[in-house]
Design a protein around this motif. Structure first.
Motif, PDB file in Angstrom:
ATOM      1  N   LEU A  16       0.659  -1.434   0.478  1.00 35.25           N
ATOM      2  CA  LEU A  16       0.156  -0.369   0.635  1.00 35.25           C
ATOM      3  C   LEU A  16       0.969   1.158  -0.172  1.00 35.25           C
ATOM      4  O   LEU A  16       1.699   0.905   0.982  1.00 35.25           O
ATOM      5  CB  LEU A  16      -0.797   0.058   1.169  1.00 35.25           C
ATOM      6  CG  LEU A  16      -2.279  -1.098   1.428  1.00 35.25           C
ATOM      7  CD1 LEU A  16      -2.963  -0.428   2.389  1.00 35.25           C
ATOM      8  CD2 LEU A  16      -3.415  -0.970   0.279  1.00 35.25           C
ATOM      9  N   PRO A  18       1.684   4.882   0.915  1.00 35.75           N
ATOM     10  CA  PRO A  18       1.341   5.579   2.173  1.00 35.75           C
ATOM     11  C   PRO A  18       0.652   7.404   1.293  1.00 35.75           C
ATOM     12  O   PRO A  18       0.993   7.731   0.521  1.00 35.75           O
ATOM     13  CB  PRO A  18       2.782   6.554   2.570  1.00 35.75           C
ATOM     14  CG  PRO A  18       3.662   5.765   1.446  1.00 35.75           C
ATOM     15  CD  PRO A  18       3.712   4.951   1.009  1.00 35.75           C
ATOM     16  N   ALA A  19       0.065   7.541   2.224  1.00 35.23           N
ATOM     17  CA  ALA A  19      -0.760   9.059   2.017  1.00 35.23           C
ATOM     18  C   ALA A  19       0.238  10.200   0.962  1.00 35.23           C
ATOM     19  O   ALA A  19      -0.630  10.597   0.102  1.00 35.23           O
ATOM     20  CB  ALA A  19      -2.117   9.523   2.964  1.00 35.23           C
ATOM     21  N   PRO A 309      -9.795  -6.294   4.947  1.00 39.23           N
ATOM     22  CA  PRO A 309      -8.710  -5.975   6.029  1.00 39.23           C
ATOM     23  C   PRO A 309      -9.373  -7.735   7.263  1.00 39.23           C
ATOM     24  O   PRO A 309      -8.079  -7.586   7.702  1.00 39.23           O
ATOM     25  CB  PRO A 309      -9.551  -5.222   6.781  1.00 39.23           C
ATOM     26  CG  PRO A 309     -11.544  -5.180   5.697  1.00 39.23           C
ATOM     27  CD  PRO A 309     -10.368  -5.984   4.295  1.00 39.23           C
ATOM     28  N   SER A 342      -1.179  -3.716  -3.141  1.00 36.67           N
ATOM     29  CA  SER A 342      -1.551  -2.511  -4.161  1.00 36.67           C
ATOM     30  C   SER A 342      -0.718  -3.174  -5.452  1.00 36.67           C
ATOM     31  O   SER A 342       0.218  -2.090  -5.577  1.00 36.67           O
ATOM     32  CB  SER A 342      -1.218  -1.166  -3.503  1.00 36.67           C
ATOM     33  OG  SER A 342      -0.965  -0.600  -4.504  1.00 36.67           O
ATOM     34  N   ASP A 349      -8.504  -1.914  -0.467  1.00 32.77           N
ATOM     35  CA  ASP A 349      -9.338  -1.475   0.379  1.00 32.77           C
ATOM     36  C   ASP A 349      -9.466  -1.724   1.774  1.00 32.77           C
ATOM     37  O   ASP A 349      -9.784  -2.643   2.900  1.00 32.77           O
ATOM     38  CB  ASP A 349     -10.362  -1.817   0.204  1.00 32.77           C
ATOM     39  CG  ASP A 349     -11.252  -1.160  -1.015  1.00 32.77           C
ATOM     40  OD1 ASP A 349     -10.675  -0.222  -1.332  1.00 32.77           O
ATOM     41  OD2 ASP A 349     -12.514  -1.831  -1.569  1.00 32.77           O
ATOM     42  N   LEU A 350      -7.432  -2.361   2.969  1.00 31.28           N
ATOM     43  CA  LEU A 350      -7.533  -2.059   3.796  1.00 31.28           C
ATOM     44  C   LEU A 350      -6.584  -1.139   3.941  1.00 31.28           C
ATOM     45  O   LEU A 350      -6.483  -0.393   3.557  1.00 31.28           O
ATOM     46  CB  LEU A 350      -5.854  -3.242   3.376  1.00 31.28           C
ATOM     47  CG  LEU A 350      -7.156  -4.514   3.325  1.00 31.28           C
ATOM     48  CD1 LEU A 350      -6.364  -4.770   1.010  1.00 31.28           C
ATOM     49  CD2 LEU A 350      -5.851  -5.337   3.429  1.00 31.28           C
ATOM     50  N   THR A 351      -6.058  -1.258   5.840  1.00 34.82           N
ATOM     51  CA  THR A 351      -4.936  -0.101   6.373  1.00 34.82           C
ATOM     52  C   THR A 351      -3.930  -0.272   6.119  1.00 34.82           C
ATOM     53  O   THR A 351      -3.228  -1.799   5.751  1.00 34.82           O
ATOM     54  CB  THR A 351      -5.337   0.583   6.830  1.00 34.82           C
ATOM     55  OG1 THR A 351      -5.414  -0.318   8.310  1.00 34.82           O
ATOM     56  CG2 THR A 351      -7.015   0.646   7.311  1.00 34.82           C
ATOM     57  N   ALA A 352      -2.397   0.881   6.397  1.00 37.11           N
ATOM     58  CA  ALA A 352      -1.513   0.117   6.548  1.00 37.11           C
ATOM     59  C   ALA A 352      -1.207  -1.000   7.919  1.00 37.11           C
ATOM     60  O   ALA A 352      -0.481  -1.508   7.458  1.00 37.11           O
ATOM     61  CB  ALA A 352      -0.847   1.402   6.739  1.00 37.11           C
ATOM     62  N   SER A 353      -2.550  -0.698   8.504  1.00 38.27           N
ATOM     63  CA  SER A 353      -2.281  -1.310  10.278  1.00 38.27           C
ATOM     64  C   SER A 353      -2.809  -2.759   9.378  1.00 38.27           C
ATOM     65  O   SER A 353      -2.336  -4.188  10.319  1.00 38.27           O
ATOM     66  CB  SER A 353      -3.218  -1.324  11.064  1.00 38.27           C
ATOM     67  OG  SER A 353      -3.307  -1.612  11.875  1.00 38.27           O
ATOM     68  N   ASP A 354      -4.210  -3.413   8.454  1.00 43.38           N
ATOM     69  CA  ASP A 354      -4.484  -4.166   7.767  1.00 43.38           C
ATOM     70  C   ASP A 354      -3.073  -5.119   7.735  1.00 43.38           C
ATOM     71  O   ASP A 354      -2.750  -6.306   7.911  1.00 43.38           O
ATOM     72  CB  ASP A 354      -5.516  -4.082   6.966  1.00 43.38           C
ATOM     73  CG  ASP A 354      -6.951  -3.381   8.024  1.00 43.38           C
ATOM     74  OD1 ASP A 354      -7.243  -3.758   9.082  1.00 43.38           O
ATOM     75  OD2 ASP A 354      -7.551  -3.251   7.143  1.00 43.38           O
ATOM     76  N   GLN A 355      -2.374  -4.248   6.885  1.00 45.04           N
ATOM     77  CA  GLN A 355      -1.383  -4.657   5.614  1.00 45.04           C
ATOM     78  C   GLN A 355      -0.096  -5.787   6.976  1.00 45.04           C
ATOM     79  O   GLN A 355      -0.060  -6.809   6.498  1.00 45.04           O
ATOM     80  CB  GLN A 355      -0.762  -4.198   4.794  1.00 45.04           C
ATOM     81  CG  GLN A 355       0.524  -4.597   4.243  1.00 45.04           C
ATOM     82  CD  GLN A 355       0.818  -3.086   3.091  1.00 45.04           C
ATOM     83  OE1 GLN A 355       0.509  -3.509   1.780  1.00 45.04           O
ATOM     84  NE2 GLN A 355       1.517  -2.073   3.899  1.00 45.04           N
TER      85      GLN A 355
END
Length: 373
Positions: A16, A18-19, A309, A342, A349-355
């Motif tokens: 993923l 980062p923003a 996630p 990614s 549709d996950l967050t970096a924490s999920d990853q």
């Protein structure tokens, strides 16, 4: 856990973005920042994501494909003889909520295919320079199949290549040179990402190949022979794996189907060292096709989904590994996510924490099954 890759706990490649990196890419596209400023943001993001992979307990690291917009086209457009087409591809993806269409630019082969210079050489050199000892830097590139699969004969100039055999010969030669060049830079782990060998298991994809004028019954054999020609002279210390993908865009997929249609030729003939296989849900079928995997080849079971996630049950993962071991020796098995997180810069549709939690789960499950290195 193993001396050479693929490792017991591994991952496919893309991570993923980062923003701050996504924002920098938008600013660069809008002319708000320079290429040098974008690269500085990329450099920082890659340093961080390499540290994250080590913290998760992985023995290999990629740059997350952070310098790319997509897993394949950024590479393919840099091959000599290949250019961006004015036409756009129309690929229908599916997810649990419905369908969405992905319309990337197409490609055209309008010159002799060749490698003018090693592709992603600077990407790999930066990754290698920022990977700690004991961690193997891994480069992912699209397989030769991806230069032909979506466009077919219509995308290859009949003036340049009246006979397709010459095109495939040149394509293999370009890839062979890429492999030699990356090995010379110190790359010991390279992955060829391939959707064709997974898509062709789906009857709808075989129908599409037929409509494009191809032979759906033999295309996988052609693609395997093209890859094998590229691998024929690969350096002995370069491990090459392939990842078979049924589509990965914003948590959606394209194809379904068991590996059975391609399994005998894929596992018996493709001269790679290991296979990353999607096995996160029923779309991939059962483990029976693994009966064709010969001794000496590794299979990386993609049991952990990168599309959602929710964290998998570790006991269920162990049971599925044991189930797969009915068809191929458990010592030949490894564990990974089913695909990248990614494959395009949009990400799943996950967050970096999920990853991170999923990567840590893969490591802890692998240690439970095979022990610590």
């Amino acid at each position: 856990m193993t001396a050479r890759p693929p490792f017991r706990a591994d991952h496919v490649g893309s991570l993923l973005r980062p923003a701050v990196l996504r924002e920098a890419r938008r600013d660069h596209a809008a002319g708000k920042i320079t290429a040098e400023q974008l690269r500085a943001v990329e450099d920082d993001a890659i340093r961080d994501v390499v540290k994250m992979q080590k913290a998760a307990g992985l023995e290999s690291a990629t740059d997350g494909e952070f310098r790319r917009s997509s897993w394949h086209m950024d590479f393919i457009y840099q091959l000599g003889g290949v250019s961006r087409s004015d036409e756009r591809l129309h690929v229908k993806f599916h997810n649990l909520a419905g369908d969405l269409e992905f319309s990337p630019p197409g490609l055209q082969v309008d010159g002799k295919v060749r490698l003018d210079e090693p592709i992603f050489a600077d990407h790999f050199e930066f990754l290698k320079a920022h990977t700690d000892p004991g961690i193997t830097p891994k480069l992912t590139i699209p397989s030769p199949s991806m230069v032909y699969y979506r466009g077919g004969r219509a995308a290859v100039s009949e003036t340049v290549y009246p006979e397709l055999d010459e095109f495939f010969t040149d394509l293999s030669a370009a890839y062979a040179e890429q492999l030699r060049a990356m090995s010379a830079l110190g790359c010991t782990y390279l992955q060829l990402d391939d959707t064709s060998l997974a898509y062709l298991n789906d009857p709808k994809q075989r129908e599409l190949v037929a409509r494009m004028g191809g032979d759906p019954d033999t295309m996988h054999l052609r693609n395997i022979s093209t890859i094998n020609a590229a691998l024929a002279g690969k350096p002995d210390d370069l491990t090459v794996t392939t990842h078979l993908c049924r589509g990965n865009f914003r948590s959606s997929w394209v194809a379904s189907g068991s590996y059975e249609f391609v399994a005998e030729a894929l596992f018996g003939d493709l001269a790679v060292d290991g296979f990353f296989l999607e096995y996160d849900d029923e779309r991939s079928g059962g483990f029976e096709p693994l009966r064709f995997v010969p001794k000496g080849k590794r299979v990386v079971l993609g049991l952990v989904t990168s599309k959602r996630p929710e964290l998998e049950d570790p006991d269920a993962l162990v049971r599925r590994i044991e189930e797969a071991s009915r068809y191929v020796d458990i010592d030949q098995l490894c564990l990974s996510p089913q695909c990248g997180f990614s494959s395009t810069e949009e990400g799943n549709d996950l967050t970096a924490s999920d990853q991170l939690r999923k990567l840590e789960l893969i490591v802890s499950t692998a240690e439970r099954v095979w022990g610590r290195s």
